[in-house]
Design a protein around this motif. Structure first.
Motif, mmCIF file in Angstrom:
data_model
loop_
_atom_site.group_PDB
_atom_site.id
_atom_site.type_symbol
_atom_site.label_atom_id
_atom_site.label_comp_id
_atom_site.label_asym_id
_atom_site.label_seq_id
_atom_site.Cartn_x
_atom_site.Cartn_y
_atom_site.Cartn_z
ATOM 1 N N GLN A 27 0.905 -1.231 0.030
ATOM 2 C CA GLN A 27 0.115 -0.088 0.056
ATOM 3 C C GLN A 27 0.875 1.368 0.108
ATOM 4 O OE1 GLN A 27 -3.305 0.203 2.923
ATOM 5 N NE2 GLN A 27 -2.868 2.416 3.318
ATOM 6 N N VAL A 28 0.610 2.034 -0.999
ATOM 7 C CA VAL A 28 1.282 3.001 -1.349
ATOM 8 C C VAL A 28 0.608 4.408 -1.124
ATOM 9 C CG1 VAL A 28 3.002 4.470 -2.782
ATOM 10 C CG2 VAL A 28 3.194 1.958 -2.882
ATOM 11 N N SER A 29 0.917 5.618 -0.377
ATOM 12 C CA SER A 29 0.192 6.727 -0.228
ATOM 13 C C SER A 29 1.512 7.685 0.104
ATOM 14 C CB SER A 29 -0.326 6.850 1.146
ATOM 15 O OG SER A 29 -1.113 8.126 1.152
ATOM 16 N N VAL A 30 1.622 8.342 -1.146
ATOM 17 C CA VAL A 30 2.859 9.404 -1.487
ATOM 18 C C VAL A 30 2.210 10.750 -2.487
ATOM 19 C CG1 VAL A 30 4.543 7.781 -1.267
ATOM 20 C CG2 VAL A 30 3.644 8.362 -3.557
ATOM 21 N N ASN A 31 2.760 11.500 -2.454
ATOM 22 C CA ASN A 31 2.327 12.887 -3.253
ATOM 23 C C ASN A 31 2.407 12.264 -4.759
ATOM 24 O OD1 ASN A 31 5.003 13.532 -4.889
ATOM 25 N ND2 ASN A 31 5.753 13.977 -2.730
ATOM 26 N N PRO A 32 1.332 13.044 -5.614
ATOM 27 C CA PRO A 32 1.209 12.711 -6.896
ATOM 28 C C PRO A 32 2.591 12.659 -7.824
ATOM 29 C CG PRO A 32 -0.232 14.395 -6.382
ATOM 30 C CD PRO A 32 0.727 14.072 -5.130
ATOM 31 N N LEU A 33 3.707 13.452 -7.544
ATOM 32 C CA LEU A 33 4.744 13.318 -8.300
ATOM 33 C C LEU A 33 5.483 12.022 -7.991
ATOM 34 C CD1 LEU A 33 7.003 14.782 -10.079
ATOM 35 C CD2 LEU A 33 7.813 15.839 -8.065
ATOM 36 N N LYS A 34 5.515 11.866 -6.883
ATOM 37 C CA LYS A 34 6.315 10.559 -6.612
ATOM 38 C C LYS A 34 5.684 9.221 -6.944
ATOM 39 C CE LYS A 34 9.566 10.176 -4.611
ATOM 40 N NZ LYS A 34 9.848 9.992 -2.860
ATOM 41 N N MET A 35 4.329 9.409 -6.922
ATOM 42 C CA MET A 35 3.469 8.245 -7.428
ATOM 43 C C MET A 35 3.557 8.319 -8.814
ATOM 44 S SD MET A 35 1.530 6.160 -6.062
ATOM 45 C CE MET A 35 0.900 4.505 -7.017
ATOM 46 N N GLY A 51 -4.520 5.670 -0.699
ATOM 47 C CA GLY A 51 -3.297 5.402 -1.428
ATOM 48 C C GLY A 51 -3.742 4.329 -2.532
ATOM 49 N N PHE A 52 -2.541 3.346 -2.984
ATOM 50 C CA PHE A 52 -2.996 2.515 -3.967
ATOM 51 C C PHE A 52 -2.169 1.311 -3.627
ATOM 52 C CE2 PHE A 52 -2.841 6.833 -5.810
ATOM 53 C CZ PHE A 52 -4.043 6.762 -6.600
ATOM 54 N N GLU A 53 -2.495 0.183 -4.199
ATOM 55 C CA GLU A 53 -2.079 -1.163 -4.231
ATOM 56 C C GLU A 53 -1.011 -1.359 -5.261
ATOM 57 O OE1 GLU A 53 -2.702 -6.054 -3.554
ATOM 58 O OE2 GLU A 53 -4.424 -4.648 -4.279
ATOM 59 N N VAL A 54 0.265 -1.583 -5.150
ATOM 60 C CA VAL A 54 1.181 -1.744 -6.000
ATOM 61 C C VAL A 54 1.889 -3.076 -5.957
ATOM 62 C CG1 VAL A 54 3.583 -0.840 -6.840
ATOM 63 C CG2 VAL A 54 1.732 0.760 -5.978
ATOM 64 N N TYR A 55 2.153 -3.937 -7.098
ATOM 65 C CA TYR A 55 2.786 -4.942 -7.018
ATOM 66 C C TYR A 55 4.350 -5.031 -7.176
ATOM 67 C CZ TYR A 55 -1.488 -7.804 -7.069
ATOM 68 O OH TYR A 55 -2.682 -8.534 -6.801
ATOM 69 N N VAL A 56 5.124 -5.701 -6.769
ATOM 70 C CA VAL A 56 6.595 -5.367 -6.846
ATOM 71 C C VAL A 56 7.325 -6.935 -6.904
ATOM 72 C CG1 VAL A 56 8.694 -4.382 -5.799
ATOM 73 C CG2 VAL A 56 6.540 -3.294 -5.384
ATOM 74 N N LEU A 57 8.161 -7.218 -8.185
ATOM 75 C CA LEU A 57 8.745 -8.430 -7.963
ATOM 76 C C LEU A 57 9.945 -8.475 -6.676
ATOM 77 C CD1 LEU A 57 9.327 -8.816 -11.678
ATOM 78 C CD2 LEU A 57 8.420 -10.605 -10.145
ATOM 79 N N ALA A 71 6.223 2.566 2.280
ATOM 80 C CA ALA A 71 5.160 1.619 1.860
ATOM 81 C C ALA A 71 4.863 0.438 3.021
ATOM 82 C CB ALA A 71 5.621 1.184 0.523
ATOM 83 N N VAL A 72 3.468 0.355 3.007
ATOM 84 C CA VAL A 72 3.040 -0.748 3.884
ATOM 85 C C VAL A 72 2.836 -2.188 3.064
ATOM 86 C CG1 VAL A 72 1.075 -1.524 5.462
ATOM 87 C CG2 VAL A 72 1.879 1.002 5.152
ATOM 88 N N LEU A 73 3.528 -3.050 3.512
ATOM 89 C CA LEU A 73 3.493 -4.581 3.068
ATOM 90 C C LEU A 73 2.209 -5.036 3.248
ATOM 91 C CD1 LEU A 73 4.997 -6.723 1.645
ATOM 92 C CD2 LEU A 73 5.665 -7.526 3.777
ATOM 93 N N LEU A 74 1.560 -5.406 2.194
ATOM 94 C CA LEU A 74 0.075 -6.047 2.302
ATOM 95 C C LEU A 74 0.125 -7.434 2.162
ATOM 96 C CD1 LEU A 74 -1.908 -3.513 -0.068
ATOM 97 C CD2 LEU A 74 -1.868 -3.598 2.575
#
Length: 345
Positions: A27-35, A51-57, A71-74
């Protein structure tokens, strides 16, 4: 006892395969530029309440955490929750091939099976063409399993394809749909990753592997190159790419928050997705504003290159729901798909 042992052995085989691909969810909650920077490098899956959910290898986690240290690990591995969902009930790629061949054999006057490419691992890529003959019909394409772990999309597409074929000459609505259109069915786009029950292809997100207007030379993978070759050859009138999950139905652009410059196309797209979502109450809108900016999607490429009215739908709430939920999700998708097909006449 034998059935139980067979189930367990199949399940073990799936779990061993899944171990080859480790994808974390954050889970990511950052400013628009960083997003924006994150979205250019990683897969933004859905909007969350915050924020948003993001997938990361797994191998890219250090790189990601430099961009989003808070970022918060889901989930440590998005594939880890599949063990209790009776995955062996879902088709593997050999069964996909057999069932496509059965459709072509059982409905010779309606269905023709063709190959449009071969994967890096040597698997044929299949398209089932449904046609009653005649010329100057809209050419429509429905695809599934662009991401190999979205197994529900393939099952739903097989179910609906079967209904179309069996309904011809019996159900007035389905007969009219088939009489008025040539329909191309691709139940698995990413055959190798589908067989492995993995999301990505050669460690690349296949739905970020298409070129787009600002990046015409974007790096791609074998299965997406084959898809591009097919669509550039056929030049589909409309396309529907089934994904999971999120209960969304969306249109280009994904690569920018700007709407397409052709005002008439925007009107058509809005009307189309709203019509498709009327029955199942999916959220309808432009990809970049409904989820987030997504560069390299199929919908953007098809619309950009051939003017295809390209739509992406996110089915249900799970990529691999328990097998007993498949009929309900098929019902949820049915009217949406029929509406899509009927829109082009």
């Amino acid at each position: 006892m034998f059935r139980k042992l067979l189930f367990l052995s199949l399940l073990l085989a799936v779990n061993v395969t899944l171990a080859a691909e480790q994808i974390r969810s954050y889970q990511v909650s950052v400013n628009p530029l960083k997003m924006n920077k994150i979205a250019k490098q990683f897969e933004v899956v859905q909007k969350l309440e915050k924020g948003f959910e993001v997938y990361v290898l797994e191998e890219r986690v250090p790189e990601f955490l430099k961009l989003a240290p808070h970022a918060v690990l889901l989930q440590k591995n998005i594939h880890s929750e599949t063990a209790d969902k009776a995955i062996p009930v879902y088709r593997n790629y050999a069964q996909v091939e057999n069932d496509l061949k059965a459709f072509a054999a059982d409905f010779k006057n309606l269905a023709t099976l063709e190959t449009y490419g071969v994967t890096k691992q040597g698997r044929n890529l299949y398209v089932l063409k449904l046609s009653t003959g005649g010329e100057n019909k809209p050419r429509l394409m429905i695809t599934a399993a662009t991401h190999g772990d979205e197994l529900i999309t393939t099952e739903v597409l097989f179910n609906l394809t079967g209904e179309l074929l069996k309904g011809y000459g019996v159900d007035a609505r389905l007969t009219k749909i088939l009489d008025g259109r040539d329909i191309y069915i691709i139940p698995v786009v990413s055959a190798d990753s589908f067989e492995a029950r993995q999301r990505y292809v050669q460690n690349m997100d296949p739905n970020r592997a298409y070129p787009w207007p600002d990046e015409p030379n974007n790096k791609t993978v074998d299965v997406i190159q084959s898809m591009m070759d097919l669509t550039n050859k056929v030049k589909f009138t409309g396309s529907l790419d089934l994904h999971a999950y999120g209960k969304l139905v969306m249109y280009p652009w994904g690569y920018t928050r700007k709407a397409p410059t052709n005002a008439a196309d925007v009107v058509t797209f809005k009307d189309l997705v709203v019509s498709m979502a009327k029955d199942n109450q999916y959220k309808a809108g432009q990809i970049s504003t409904t989820i987030y900016v997504a560069e390299g999607s199929s919908a953007d490429y098809f619309y950009w290159k051939t003017g295809t009215k390209a739509v992406a739908a996110e089915l249900g709430k799970e990529k691999i729901p328990h097998w007993d939920k498949i009929p309900a999700i098929t019902t949820e998708a049915r009217e949406m798909v029929w509406t899509f097909l009927e829109y082009f006449n």
